[in-house]
Write a protein that holds these residues in place. Structure first.
Motif, short mmCIF file in Angstrom:
data_model
loop_
_atom_site.label_atom_id
_atom_site.label_comp_id
_atom_site.label_asym_id
_atom_site.label_seq_id
_atom_site.Cartn_x
_atom_site.Cartn_y
_atom_site.Cartn_z
N GLY A 15 -6.41 9.19 1.23
CA GLY A 15 -7.49 8.25 1.00
C GLY A 15 -7.28 6.92 1.72
N LEU A 16 -6.05 6.41 1.69
CA LEU A 16 -5.76 5.15 2.38
C LEU A 16 -5.90 5.31 3.89
CD1 LEU A 16 -2.74 3.75 0.36
CD2 LEU A 16 -5.05 2.85 0.42
N ALA A 17 -5.51 6.48 4.40
CA ALA A 17 -5.62 6.71 5.84
C ALA A 17 -7.06 6.89 6.29
CB ALA A 17 -4.81 7.95 6.22
N SER A 58 -9.97 3.92 2.39
CA SER A 58 -9.92 3.17 1.14
C SER A 58 -8.96 1.98 1.20
CB SER A 58 -9.58 4.07 -0.04
OG SER A 58 -8.28 4.58 0.07
N PHE A 59 -8.21 1.85 2.32
CA PHE A 59 -7.36 0.66 2.49
C PHE A 59 -8.22 -0.60 2.54
CE2 PHE A 59 -8.54 1.67 6.81
CZ PHE A 59 -8.73 0.43 7.39
N PHE A 70 -6.77 6.25 -3.75
CA PHE A 70 -5.73 5.45 -3.11
C PHE A 70 -4.48 6.27 -2.78
CE2 PHE A 70 -7.98 2.03 -5.54
CZ PHE A 70 -8.55 1.45 -4.43
N ASN A 71 -4.59 7.58 -2.70
CA ASN A 71 -3.45 8.38 -2.26
C ASN A 71 -3.31 8.23 -0.74
OD1 ASN A 71 -5.57 9.90 -1.31
ND2 ASN A 71 -5.18 11.66 -2.61
N THR A 72 -2.31 8.87 -0.15
CA THR A 72 -2.05 8.66 1.28
C THR A 72 -3.23 9.09 2.13
OG1 THR A 72 -0.85 10.77 1.30
CG2 THR A 72 0.46 8.77 1.15
N ALA A 126 -8.09 -1.52 -1.04
CA ALA A 126 -6.76 -1.71 -1.60
C ALA A 126 -6.08 -2.95 -1.04
CB ALA A 126 -5.89 -0.48 -1.35
N TRP A 127 -6.17 -3.16 0.27
CA TRP A 127 -5.45 -4.26 0.91
C TRP A 127 -5.88 -5.63 0.38
CZ3 TRP A 127 -4.96 -4.76 6.95
CH2 TRP A 127 -3.96 -5.68 7.25
N ALA A 163 0.23 4.22 -2.63
CA ALA A 163 -0.10 5.58 -2.18
C ALA A 163 0.86 6.59 -2.79
CB ALA A 163 -0.05 5.65 -0.66
N MET A 178 0.83 -1.21 0.00
CA MET A 178 0.00 0.00 0.00
C MET A 178 0.86 1.26 0.00
SD MET A 178 -3.43 -0.70 2.18
CE MET A 178 -2.69 -1.33 3.67
#
Length: 73
Positions: free
Chosen positions: A38-40, A43-44, A34-36, A47-48, A23, A19
């Motif tokens: 968004g993942l935080a 959206s992880f 899926f940027n940093t 993605a994961w 990111a 990830m």
């Protein structure tokens, strides 16, 4: 430990660590989701599992000992 369980554990951990480059790519391209940030912020969850599934497939394809007995591909 069976080869499928080992492969699944390795793929899950590898998916988590993949990830970071995902990111960074999305940050560099100024893409959303899926940027940093968004993942935080959730959206992880999407993605994961996707990265773990791809990692599982690649690990089984590239490392023959993780395929198990009697499986050629």
């Amino acid at each position: 430990m069976k080869s499928g369980v080992l492969t699944g554990l390795c793929a899950t951990v590898l998916g988590f660590f993949l990830m970071v480059p995902l990111a960074r790519l999305f940050d560099a391209m100024n893409w959303a989701v899926f940027n940093t940030w968004g993942l935080a912020h959730g959206s992880f969850v999407f993605a994961w599992p996707m990265l773990a599934y791809v990692s599982f497939y690649l690990l089984r394809m590239l490392i023959p000992t993780l395929r198990g007995r009697g499986q050629s591909h």
